[in-house]
Design a protein around this motif. Structure first.
Motif, PDB file in Angstrom:
ATOM      1  N   LEU A 106       0.834  -1.195   0.000  1.00 40.04           N
ATOM      2  CA  LEU A 106       0.000   0.000   0.000  1.00 40.04           C
ATOM      3  C   LEU A 106       0.875   1.254   0.000  1.00 40.04           C
ATOM      4  CD1 LEU A 106      -2.730   1.445   0.187  1.00 40.04           C
ATOM      5  CD2 LEU A 106      -2.581   1.204   2.675  1.00 40.04           C
ATOM      6  N   LEU A 107       1.885   1.260   0.847  1.00 42.03           N
ATOM      7  CA  LEU A 107       2.788   2.407   0.893  1.00 42.03           C
ATOM      8  C   LEU A 107       3.495   2.596  -0.449  1.00 42.03           C
ATOM      9  CD1 LEU A 107       4.273   1.968   4.461  1.00 42.03           C
ATOM     10  CD2 LEU A 107       2.726   3.781   3.702  1.00 42.03           C
ATOM     11  N   GLN A 108       3.815   1.503  -1.109  1.00 39.53           N
ATOM     12  CA  GLN A 108       4.512   1.567  -2.395  1.00 39.53           C
ATOM     13  C   GLN A 108       3.668   2.237  -3.474  1.00 39.53           C
ATOM     14  OE1 GLN A 108       7.684   0.613  -2.650  1.00 39.53           O
ATOM     15  NE2 GLN A 108       7.766   1.276  -4.758  1.00 39.53           N
ATOM     16  N   VAL A 109       2.351   2.045  -3.439  1.00 36.54           N
ATOM     17  CA  VAL A 109       1.495   2.568  -4.507  1.00 36.54           C
ATOM     18  C   VAL A 109       0.940   3.954  -4.205  1.00 36.54           C
ATOM     19  CG1 VAL A 109       0.881   0.259  -5.310  1.00 36.54           C
ATOM     20  CG2 VAL A 109      -0.627   1.424  -3.681  1.00 36.54           C
ATOM     21  N   LEU A 110       1.139   4.458  -3.000  1.00 37.83           N
ATOM     22  CA  LEU A 110       0.660   5.795  -2.658  1.00 37.83           C
ATOM     23  C   LEU A 110       1.535   6.866  -3.312  1.00 37.83           C
ATOM     24  CD1 LEU A 110      -0.019   5.406   1.174  1.00 37.83           C
ATOM     25  CD2 LEU A 110      -1.731   5.590  -0.640  1.00 37.83           C
ATOM     26  N   PRO A 111       0.955   8.033  -3.587  1.00 36.44           N
ATOM     27  CA  PRO A 111       1.775   9.154  -4.068  1.00 36.44           C
ATOM     28  C   PRO A 111       2.844   9.482  -3.028  1.00 36.44           C
ATOM     29  CG  PRO A 111      -0.565   9.636  -4.311  1.00 36.44           C
ATOM     30  CD  PRO A 111      -0.460   8.360  -3.529  1.00 36.44           C
ATOM     31  N   HIS A 112       3.987   9.958  -3.488  1.00 35.13           N
ATOM     32  CA  HIS A 112       5.155  10.164  -2.622  1.00 35.13           C
ATOM     33  C   HIS A 112       4.857  11.017  -1.394  1.00 35.13           C
ATOM     34  CE1 HIS A 112       9.279  10.505  -1.389  1.00 35.13           C
ATOM     35  NE2 HIS A 112       9.176  11.824  -1.411  1.00 35.13           N
ATOM     36  N   LYS A 124       0.572   0.505  11.993  1.00 32.12           N
ATOM     37  CA  LYS A 124       0.898  -0.884  12.336  1.00 32.12           C
ATOM     38  C   LYS A 124       0.389  -1.879  11.306  1.00 32.12           C
ATOM     39  CE  LYS A 124       2.768   0.431  16.134  1.00 32.12           C
ATOM     40  NZ  LYS A 124       4.079   0.975  15.973  1.00 32.12           N
ATOM     41  N   ASP A 125      -0.592  -1.455  10.499  1.00 36.05           N
ATOM     42  CA  ASP A 125      -1.116  -2.351   9.467  1.00 36.05           C
ATOM     43  C   ASP A 125      -1.666  -1.529   8.301  1.00 36.05           C
ATOM     44  OD1 ASP A 125      -3.774  -1.517  10.130  1.00 36.05           O
ATOM     45  OD2 ASP A 125      -3.906  -3.068  11.661  1.00 36.05           O
ATOM     46  N   GLY A 126      -2.092  -2.231   7.270  1.00 41.51           N
ATOM     47  CA  GLY A 126      -2.566  -1.579   6.061  1.00 41.51           C
ATOM     48  C   GLY A 126      -3.830  -0.762   6.272  1.00 41.51           C
ATOM     49  N   LEU A 127      -4.747  -1.260   7.090  1.00 44.07           N
ATOM     50  CA  LEU A 127      -5.993  -0.533   7.329  1.00 44.07           C
ATOM     51  C   LEU A 127      -5.719   0.780   8.050  1.00 44.07           C
ATOM     52  CD1 LEU A 127      -9.023  -0.417   7.065  1.00 44.07           C
ATOM     53  CD2 LEU A 127      -9.201  -1.739   9.195  1.00 44.07           C
ATOM     54  N   MET A 128      -4.808   0.755   9.009  1.00 42.01           N
ATOM     55  CA  MET A 128      -4.453   1.984   9.709  1.00 42.01           C
ATOM     56  C   MET A 128      -3.839   2.989   8.735  1.00 42.01           C
ATOM     57  SD  MET A 128      -2.109   2.312  13.082  1.00 42.01           S
ATOM     58  CE  MET A 128      -1.700   3.877  13.822  1.00 42.01           C
ATOM     59  N   ALA A 129      -3.004   2.509   7.826  1.00 37.38           N
ATOM     60  CA  ALA A 129      -2.397   3.382   6.812  1.00 37.38           C
ATOM     61  C   ALA A 129      -3.479   3.963   5.902  1.00 37.38           C
ATOM     62  CB  ALA A 129      -1.369   2.612   5.994  1.00 37.38           C
ATOM     63  N   ALA A 130      -4.420   3.132   5.475  1.00 37.07           N
ATOM     64  CA  ALA A 130      -5.504   3.608   4.609  1.00 37.07           C
ATOM     65  C   ALA A 130      -6.337   4.659   5.321  1.00 37.07           C
ATOM     66  CB  ALA A 130      -6.375   2.428   4.173  1.00 37.07           C
ATOM     67  N   ASN A 131      -6.630   4.427   6.604  1.00 36.42           N
ATOM     68  CA  ASN A 131      -7.394   5.407   7.375  1.00 36.42           C
ATOM     69  C   ASN A 131      -6.638   6.726   7.506  1.00 36.42           C
ATOM     70  OD1 ASN A 131      -9.595   3.731   7.721  1.00 36.42           O
ATOM     71  ND2 ASN A 131      -8.840   2.903   9.645  1.00 36.42           N
ATOM     72  N   LEU A 132      -5.326   6.642   7.681  1.00 40.42           N
ATOM     73  CA  LEU A 132      -4.516   7.859   7.734  1.00 40.42           C
ATOM     74  C   LEU A 132      -4.637   8.626   6.416  1.00 40.42           C
ATOM     75  CD1 LEU A 132      -1.302   6.571   9.518  1.00 40.42           C
ATOM     76  CD2 LEU A 132      -2.780   8.416  10.337  1.00 40.42           C
TER      77      LEU A 132
END
Length: 150
Positions: A106-112, A124-132
């Motif tokens: 997920l971090l790899q495909v996000l804009p820089h 800590k996980d992908g869902l937390m990153a998506a929510n951020l």
């Protein structure tokens, strides 16, 4: 080596400390006296001093190449060691291990700019990153289309 020779863990610091030099010795001498004779405390101080974290091992794992003269089996074992230090699979469930890989992708495909901001918040996980990405503590993020319309 301590595990190979089956030394009791309580002996590890007193066997390790005489071998420390440079930054490692600085880390040891700066430690709280009560923690300096406990292996886990000593290890943590050394990891902090050298800025070694799971992220360090993830980067080494992803950037790995095969040095000249290293066999495929040696490369495999080196990669496996880096992976274990990065992901620490023995400490997690299968789903938690999967989350590590999903988060990384997920971090790899996000804009820089968004990727950098999300990493700073150490999800800590992908869902937390998506929510951020969608709001988090910084408020809702506008899409590129919304920004262009402004």
């Amino acid at each position: 080596m301590a595990k190979t020779w089956q030394w009791p863990e309580v002996e590890w610091p007193c066997r390790l400390v005489p071998l420390l030099t440079g930054k490692a010795l600085e880390a040891y001498t700066a430690m709280d006296e009560g923690l300096s004779n406990v292996y886990k405390g000593l290890k943590e101080a050394l990891l902090v001093k050298f800025d070694i974290s799971p992220e360090t091992y993830r980067q080494r794992f992803r950037a790995a190449s095969t040095p000249s003269g290293e066999s495929p089996t040696e490369t495999y074992h080196r990669l496996k060691g880096l992976y274990r230090r990065w992901d620490r699979p023995e400490e997690k469930t299968q789903d938690e291990n999967g989350e590590v890989i999903i988060l990384e992708q997920l971090l790899q495909v996000l804009p820089h700019d968004i990727r950098t901001w999300v990493r700073e918040h150490e999800p800590k996980d992908g869902l937390m990153a998506a929510n951020l990405c969608e709001g988090g503590t910084k408020g809702p993020r506008k899409s590129r289309r919304q920004r262009r319309l402004e």
